[in-house]
Design a protein around this motif. Structure first.
Motif, PDB file in Angstrom:
ATOM      1  N   THR A 151     -36.948 -24.691  76.350  1.00 54.64           N
ATOM      2  CA  THR A 151     -37.107 -23.545  75.442  1.00 54.64           C
ATOM      3  C   THR A 151     -35.905 -23.398  74.514  1.00 54.64           C
ATOM      4  OG1 THR A 151     -38.404 -22.402  77.124  1.00 54.64           O
ATOM      5  CG2 THR A 151     -37.518 -21.058  75.328  1.00 54.64           C
ATOM      6  N   TYR A 152     -34.723 -23.578  75.052  1.00 55.06           N
ATOM      7  CA  TYR A 152     -33.504 -23.468  74.257  1.00 55.06           C
ATOM      8  C   TYR A 152     -33.451 -24.552  73.184  1.00 55.06           C
ATOM      9  CZ  TYR A 152     -28.529 -23.423  73.142  1.00 55.06           C
ATOM     10  OH  TYR A 152     -27.334 -23.383  72.472  1.00 55.06           O
ATOM     11  N   ALA A 153     -33.851 -25.789  73.582  1.00 53.97           N
ATOM     12  CA  ALA A 153     -33.844 -26.883  72.621  1.00 53.97           C
ATOM     13  C   ALA A 153     -34.842 -26.641  71.498  1.00 53.97           C
ATOM     14  CB  ALA A 153     -34.158 -28.201  73.338  1.00 53.97           C
ATOM     15  N   ASP A 154     -36.023 -26.091  71.860  1.00 55.68           N
ATOM     16  CA  ASP A 154     -37.011 -25.767  70.821  1.00 55.68           C
ATOM     17  C   ASP A 154     -36.469 -24.718  69.844  1.00 55.68           C
ATOM     18  OD1 ASP A 154     -38.770 -27.537  71.949  1.00 55.68           O
ATOM     19  OD2 ASP A 154     -39.875 -26.010  73.089  1.00 55.68           O
ATOM     20  N   MET A 155     -35.802 -23.711  70.369  1.00 57.40           N
ATOM     21  CA  MET A 155     -35.250 -22.658  69.520  1.00 57.40           C
ATOM     22  C   MET A 155     -34.181 -23.216  68.582  1.00 57.40           C
ATOM     23  SD  MET A 155     -33.358 -19.117  70.597  1.00 57.40           S
ATOM     24  CE  MET A 155     -31.917 -20.031  71.162  1.00 57.40           C
ATOM     25  N   ILE A 156     -33.319 -24.082  69.083  1.00 58.50           N
ATOM     26  CA  ILE A 156     -32.271 -24.687  68.266  1.00 58.50           C
ATOM     27  C   ILE A 156     -32.890 -25.531  67.157  1.00 58.50           C
ATOM     28  CG2 ILE A 156     -30.359 -26.341  68.274  1.00 58.50           C
ATOM     29  CD1 ILE A 156     -29.661 -23.629  69.416  1.00 58.50           C
ATOM     30  N   THR A 157     -33.959 -26.258  67.516  1.00 61.28           N
ATOM     31  CA  THR A 157     -34.614 -27.099  66.506  1.00 61.28           C
ATOM     32  C   THR A 157     -35.212 -26.240  65.396  1.00 61.28           C
ATOM     33  OG1 THR A 157     -35.136 -28.727  68.226  1.00 61.28           O
ATOM     34  CG2 THR A 157     -36.377 -28.859  66.149  1.00 61.28           C
ATOM     35  N   LEU A 158     -35.868 -25.145  65.778  1.00 56.20           N
ATOM     36  CA  LEU A 158     -36.457 -24.252  64.771  1.00 56.20           C
ATOM     37  C   LEU A 158     -35.389 -23.621  63.895  1.00 56.20           C
ATOM     38  CD1 LEU A 158     -39.211 -22.484  66.936  1.00 56.20           C
ATOM     39  CD2 LEU A 158     -39.541 -24.199  65.145  1.00 56.20           C
ATOM     40  N   LEU A 159     -34.284 -23.194  64.464  1.00 50.21           N
ATOM     41  CA  LEU A 159     -33.196 -22.619  63.669  1.00 50.21           C
ATOM     42  C   LEU A 159     -32.633 -23.636  62.698  1.00 50.21           C
ATOM     43  CD1 LEU A 159     -31.265 -20.502  66.338  1.00 50.21           C
ATOM     44  CD2 LEU A 159     -32.626 -19.659  64.426  1.00 50.21           C
ATOM     45  N   LEU A 160     -32.485 -24.893  63.159  1.00 53.44           N
ATOM     46  CA  LEU A 160     -31.975 -25.935  62.290  1.00 53.44           C
ATOM     47  C   LEU A 160     -32.916 -26.162  61.108  1.00 53.44           C
ATOM     48  CD1 LEU A 160     -29.933 -28.177  61.667  1.00 53.44           C
ATOM     49  CD2 LEU A 160     -31.250 -29.693  63.177  1.00 53.44           C
ATOM     50  N   ALA A 161     -34.219 -26.185  61.417  1.00 50.41           N
ATOM     51  CA  ALA A 161     -35.187 -26.365  60.321  1.00 50.41           C
ATOM     52  C   ALA A 161     -35.127 -25.196  59.336  1.00 50.41           C
ATOM     53  CB  ALA A 161     -36.598 -26.493  60.924  1.00 50.41           C
ATOM     54  N   LEU A 162     -34.978 -23.957  59.865  1.00 50.53           N
ATOM     55  CA  LEU A 162     -34.881 -22.783  59.002  1.00 50.53           C
ATOM     56  C   LEU A 162     -33.669 -22.853  58.082  1.00 50.53           C
ATOM     57  CD1 LEU A 162     -35.769 -19.921  58.163  1.00 50.53           C
ATOM     58  CD2 LEU A 162     -34.431 -19.042  60.102  1.00 50.53           C
ATOM     59  N   PHE A 163     -32.529 -23.243  58.629  1.00 51.42           N
ATOM     60  CA  PHE A 163     -31.324 -23.332  57.812  1.00 51.42           C
ATOM     61  C   PHE A 163     -31.461 -24.404  56.738  1.00 51.42           C
ATOM     62  CE2 PHE A 163     -28.887 -21.550  61.629  1.00 51.42           C
ATOM     63  CZ  PHE A 163     -28.990 -20.261  61.131  1.00 51.42           C
ATOM     64  N   ILE A 164     -32.135 -25.524  57.078  1.00 51.46           N
ATOM     65  CA  ILE A 164     -32.340 -26.585  56.085  1.00 51.46           C
ATOM     66  C   ILE A 164     -33.210 -26.084  54.944  1.00 51.46           C
ATOM     67  CG2 ILE A 164     -33.414 -28.843  55.702  1.00 51.46           C
ATOM     68  CD1 ILE A 164     -32.522 -29.601  58.540  1.00 51.46           C
ATOM     69  N   VAL A 165     -34.272 -25.329  55.269  1.00 53.43           N
ATOM     70  CA  VAL A 165     -35.153 -24.784  54.230  1.00 53.43           C
ATOM     71  C   VAL A 165     -34.401 -23.794  53.343  1.00 53.43           C
ATOM     72  CG1 VAL A 165     -37.198 -23.353  53.811  1.00 53.43           C
ATOM     73  CG2 VAL A 165     -37.255 -25.157  55.542  1.00 53.43           C
ATOM     74  N   LEU A 166     -33.630 -22.897  53.954  1.00 55.35           N
ATOM     75  CA  LEU A 166     -32.856 -21.936  53.182  1.00 55.35           C
ATOM     76  C   LEU A 166     -31.866 -22.622  52.264  1.00 55.35           C
ATOM     77  CD1 LEU A 166     -32.153 -19.181  55.889  1.00 55.35           C
ATOM     78  CD2 LEU A 166     -33.772 -19.082  53.994  1.00 55.35           C
ATOM     79  N   TRP A 167     -31.218 -23.649  52.761  1.00 51.17           N
ATOM     80  CA  TRP A 167     -30.251 -24.375  51.925  1.00 51.17           C
ATOM     81  C   TRP A 167     -30.927 -25.062  50.750  1.00 51.17           C
ATOM     82  CZ3 TRP A 167     -29.744 -29.595  50.797  1.00 51.17           C
ATOM     83  CH2 TRP A 167     -28.574 -29.957  50.118  1.00 51.17           C
ATOM     84  N   SER A 168     -32.097 -25.630  51.029  1.00 49.87           N
ATOM     85  CA  SER A 168     -32.805 -26.319  49.939  1.00 49.87           C
ATOM     86  C   SER A 168     -33.278 -25.335  48.877  1.00 49.87           C
ATOM     87  CB  SER A 168     -34.003 -27.093  50.500  1.00 49.87           C
ATOM     88  OG  SER A 168     -34.959 -26.204  51.072  1.00 49.87           O
ATOM     89  N   ILE A 169     -33.656 -24.110  49.274  1.00 56.33           N
ATOM     90  CA  ILE A 169     -34.086 -23.106  48.302  1.00 56.33           C
ATOM     91  C   ILE A 169     -32.912 -22.641  47.443  1.00 56.33           C
ATOM     92  CG2 ILE A 169     -34.984 -20.744  48.054  1.00 56.33           C
ATOM     93  CD1 ILE A 169     -36.704 -21.259  50.498  1.00 56.33           C
TER      94      ILE A 169
END
Length: 268
Positions: free
Chosen positions: A24-42
């Motif tokens: 569960t922790y690894a899934d949460m970290i992966t989702l946060l990483l994806a979110l930060f990548i999207v925000l940075w790209s925007i």
């Protein structure tokens, strides 16, 4: 031995259950990483593309879109219009400040015309009153750049010599003037000016012609106030012998200089 297998199997289940939170922790970290990548790209701006867009817009609105075509803001034909197509001649929108200035000029002209007509009516009424009551020599009117001036001689009409208290015979005259100054919503400023001749005066009440002329003007102002002229319209001045209308070398000239002028000022 079988007991050990059961025990070992039970221990494996315990370890597997204890490690589920890591998934569960690894899934949460992966989702946060994806979110930060999207925000940075925007938030990332392509400077080169932005510069190209800015140059294109500037060319479209202030330069030529394509070679041989005028700018949009210059009012020329559209660059994609067929050859020979007539573009309507659109009249430019009138300048709003110019319209406002023209309207202001018209209003000012209309007010000035109305002002002149009002002053002319007052002048005619006072002249008629003076003629009817035999006061043409003591109650006169004139017009100058200031406005309408009502000249009222003081001798045997407004004040006794050397005094600033209105005489009874002055009241009908000033009452008529007060009525004319308040009719039809007239709002012109009114200045009452006291004048004397050049003969020096020095009494217990008045030490000079300056004080006498100002006191006489004040007495007339008080009368106008009592008869309905609005206070904000009134002002007074005492000029002593500094504004003569005739020579002070003769008795007749000095008599003409001893006067109170009621000046109906122009509004424009």
């Amino acid at each position: 031995m079988s007991g050990r297998r059961r025990g070992g199997h039970g221990g494996g289940d315990h370890e597997e259950g204890a490690e589920r939170w890591l998934l569960t922790y690894a899934d949460m970290i992966t989702l946060l990483l994806a979110l930060f990548i999207v925000l940075w790209s925007i938030s990332s701006v392509n400077i080169s593309k932005f510069t190209e867009l800015k140059a294109s817009l500037h060319s479209a609105f202030s330069g030529k879109i394509v070679n041989g075509s005028p700018a949009i803001l210059s009012g020329g034909p559209a660059p994609l219009s067929p050859v020979g197509t007539q573009v309507p001649n659109v009249q430019p929108t009138p300048n709003i400040p110019n319209i406002t200035s023209a309207i202001r000029t018209q209003i000012t002209t209309a007010l000035a015309k109305q002002d002149v007509e009002n002053l002319a009516r007052i002048k005619q009424a006072i002249d008629r009153y003076a003629k009817i009551h035999g006061l043409s020599g003591k109650l006169q009117t004139s017009v100058d750049e200031r406005g309408l001036i009502v000249h009222v001689l003081t001798d045997q009409l407004l004040f006794d010599p050397g005094q600033a208290q209105l005489e009874p015979q002055a009241q009908p005259i000033l009452a008529q003037v007060s009525h004319l100054l308040t009719m039809n919503g007239l709002a012109n400023p009114v200045r009452v000016e006291g004048n004397t001749d050049s003969t020096p005066i020095r009494t217990l009440q008045f030490r000079s012609n300056w004080e006498l002329s100002a006191a006489r003007a004040s007495a007339v102002v008080q009368f106008l106030l009592f008869h309905g002229v609005q206070p904000r319209r009134l002002s007074l001045a005492g000029y002593a012998d500094q504004r003569p209308v005739a020579t002070n070398e003769t008795a007749v000239g000095r008599g003409r200089n001893r006067r109170v002028d009621i000046v109906v000022l122009r509004r424009s």
